[in-house]
Motif scaffolding. Structure first.
Motif, PDB file in Angstrom:
ATOM      1  N   UNK A 284       0.834  -1.204   0.000  1.00 34.74           N
ATOM      2  CA  UNK A 284       0.000   0.000   0.000  1.00 34.74           C
ATOM      3  C   UNK A 284       0.864   1.247   0.000  1.00 34.74           C
ATOM      4  N   UNK A 285       1.969   1.227   0.761  1.00 36.40           N
ATOM      5  CA  UNK A 285       2.890   2.365   0.758  1.00 36.40           C
ATOM      6  C   UNK A 285       3.489   2.572  -0.627  1.00 36.40           C
ATOM      7  N   UNK A 286       3.806   1.477  -1.297  1.00 38.61           N
ATOM      8  CA  UNK A 286       4.348   1.601  -2.647  1.00 38.61           C
ATOM      9  C   UNK A 286       3.310   2.184  -3.602  1.00 38.61           C
ATOM     10  N   UNK A 287       2.064   1.728  -3.482  1.00 38.86           N
ATOM     11  CA  UNK A 287       1.009   2.284  -4.339  1.00 38.86           C
ATOM     12  C   UNK A 287       0.828   3.778  -4.077  1.00 38.86           C
TER      13      UNK A 287
ATOM     14  N   UNK B  67      -5.051   1.436 -13.735  1.00 38.32           N
ATOM     15  CA  UNK B  67      -5.321   0.063 -13.320  1.00 38.32           C
ATOM     16  C   UNK B  67      -4.027  -0.674 -13.017  1.00 38.32           C
ATOM     17  N   UNK B  68      -3.056  -0.548 -13.909  1.00 34.95           N
ATOM     18  CA  UNK B  68      -1.804  -1.290 -13.731  1.00 34.95           C
ATOM     19  C   UNK B  68      -1.012  -0.794 -12.528  1.00 34.95           C
ATOM     20  N   UNK B  69      -0.773   0.501 -12.466  1.00 32.29           N
ATOM     21  CA  UNK B  69       0.077   1.014 -11.404  1.00 32.29           C
ATOM     22  C   UNK B  69      -0.666   1.084 -10.070  1.00 32.29           C
ATOM     23  N   UNK B  70      -1.986   1.042 -10.120  1.00 29.99           N
ATOM     24  CA  UNK B  70      -2.755   0.982  -8.888  1.00 29.99           C
ATOM     25  C   UNK B  70      -2.761  -0.395  -8.253  1.00 29.99           C
ATOM     26  N   UNK B  71      -2.273  -1.391  -9.013  1.00 32.52           N
ATOM     27  CA  UNK B  71      -2.274  -2.756  -8.504  1.00 32.52           C
ATOM     28  C   UNK B  71      -0.910  -3.149  -7.929  1.00 32.52           C
TER      29      UNK B  71
END
Length: 401
Positions: free
Chosen positions: A21-24, A397-401
């Motif tokens: 989550x921190x990375x996102x 979508x991609x970077x949110x995952x």
């Protein structure tokens, strides 16, 4: 007697849910803001300095972020210990974006920030059949490895923005008036996936929704989280709606079909949809052309030119359209109350004076008046807006995952 348990407590997985989550969070900040210092990332993420540095280094290891040399950054501190600076790696991957609109098939390759790096425009034939259009898209995808910057890049997927009523979740074009031969419920996402392979994500959405997303994220008024993009052209009127940064589609994917909102109950003529008094019908350029005695779409340019010069007769014709446009846009404002309404299509050629007349009529409505805080502007995102919007959706979508 059992030996005592001497195992040390389990180490916390560095890629547990909190870390991910921190990375996102950090990745989202870098995508939105660009080059950021450790202090800026701490403030935006509410994370500690140690966590920010650790997460930023992990993102760099994954090539999702890059270290930035402070010497090349304007405004960076020149004395003392140089700051740690990071940026999103726009070269991480490529996105393929496609726009099916009118007589044009636009196909592009973007970077990870949805910036167009290569684009091809091909003419669409009248009511060109779906297999032909799919074949062109597949051929383009097969060629992109030859484009500069695409040879060794991952491809995040294919984003298709198209006219018609689109069920994005199912990847189905329910109806497309521009292409009657496509029939109903064309499973475009499934067809393209079968052609391109299951490892190539495909997303299909409505072209105006993708344009509205571009207006919201890349338009001249960036920061507006609620935008309605209204297009009015020879083929009809529709809209894309973004509220609080989210694209609205509706339970049956009809959100934005504002052209068929009734605004004139005494109209006797029939709209293309079979009803009467529709917004689209009242502001149609065909209606204006008929009133002005024109015989072809080219004749409308003379009406716009006369209006810009202040000719009385042209002003009368344009005022009728402006009145109905004001009523329709006022209704939109009462329902959605967006930050800005962007207009695109044929009436952009009428100039700023046309927008001024719309606002004047809206302010004079008898029962409700358009708030002076609402802005009505012509879109400046251009024909590439659906391509950018589609790429933005895939990237989210991609970077949110």
């Amino acid at each position: 007697m059992e030996a005592p348990d001497t195992k040390t407590p389990a180490m916390k997985d560095p890629y547990d849910s909190d870390e991910k989550e921190n990375q996102r969070t950090m990745l989202g900040i870098l995508r939105a803001r660009g080059v950021s210092s450790t202090a800026a990332l701490m403030e935006a993420s509410a994370l500690s300095r140690g966590t920010v540095l650790r997460v930023a280094d992990r993102l760099c290891e994954k090539r999702l972020a890059i270290h930035v040399d402070p010497k090349g950054v304007k405004g960076a501190r020149r004395t003392g210990k140089p700051p740690h600076l990071y940026d999103f790696n726009a070269s991480y991957a490529c996105i393929i974006a496609v726009s099916i609109c009118g007589n044009s098939l636009d196909m592009a390759v973007t970077d990870s920030l949805a910036r167009i790096r290569h684009i091809v425009r091909e003419e669409l034939y009248d009511d060109e059949d779906a297999p032909s259009v799919v074949g062109r898209i597949v051929k383009f995808v097969a060629q992109i490895r030859a484009f500069p910057g695409c040879r060794d890049r991952e491809i995040l997927g294919v984003a298709v923005a198209t006219q018609g009523v689109v069920d994005t979740d199912a990847g189905i074009i329910r109806t497309a008036a521009r292409f009657p031969s496509w029939g109903t419920d064309l499973p475009l996402q499934k067809v393209l996936t079968e052609c391109l392979g299951a490892d190539m994500p495909v997303r299909v959405d409505n072209i105006l929704r993708m344009s509205a997303l571009t207006e919201c994220r890349r338009g001249r008024k960036q920061g507006d989280s609620s935008v309605v993009h209204v297009y009015c052209g020879w083929e009809g009127l529709g809209a894309g709606i973004v509220m609080d940064g989210r694209v609205l589609r509706g339970s049956e994917n009809l959100a934005g079909e504002l052209g068929h909102m009734m605004i004139n109950p005494v109209e006797t003529g029939t709209c293309n949809c079979g009803s009467t008094g529709c917004f689209e019908q009242q502001v149609s350029p065909w209606r204006l052309l008929s009133r002005a005695g024109g015989k072809s779409p080219r004749d409308l340019a003379a009406v716009f030119s006369g209006f810009r010069r202040g000719e009385h007769e042209a002003a009368l014709f344009m005022d009728e359209i402006a009145r109905w446009m004001a009523i329709g846009l006022n209704n939109i404002n009462l329902i959605l109350n967006p930050d800005v309404i962007m207009l695109s299509g044929v009436y952009t050629e009428a100039g700023q004076g046309f927008l001024d007349r719309i606002m004047e009529f809206a302010q004079g409505l008898a029962i409700t008046k358009m708030p002076k805080t609402l802005r009505i502007m012509f879109s400046e995102s251009g024909e590439a807006a659906p391509l950018v919007g589609g790429a933005l959706c895939l990237a989210d979508i991609y970077f949110g995952s």
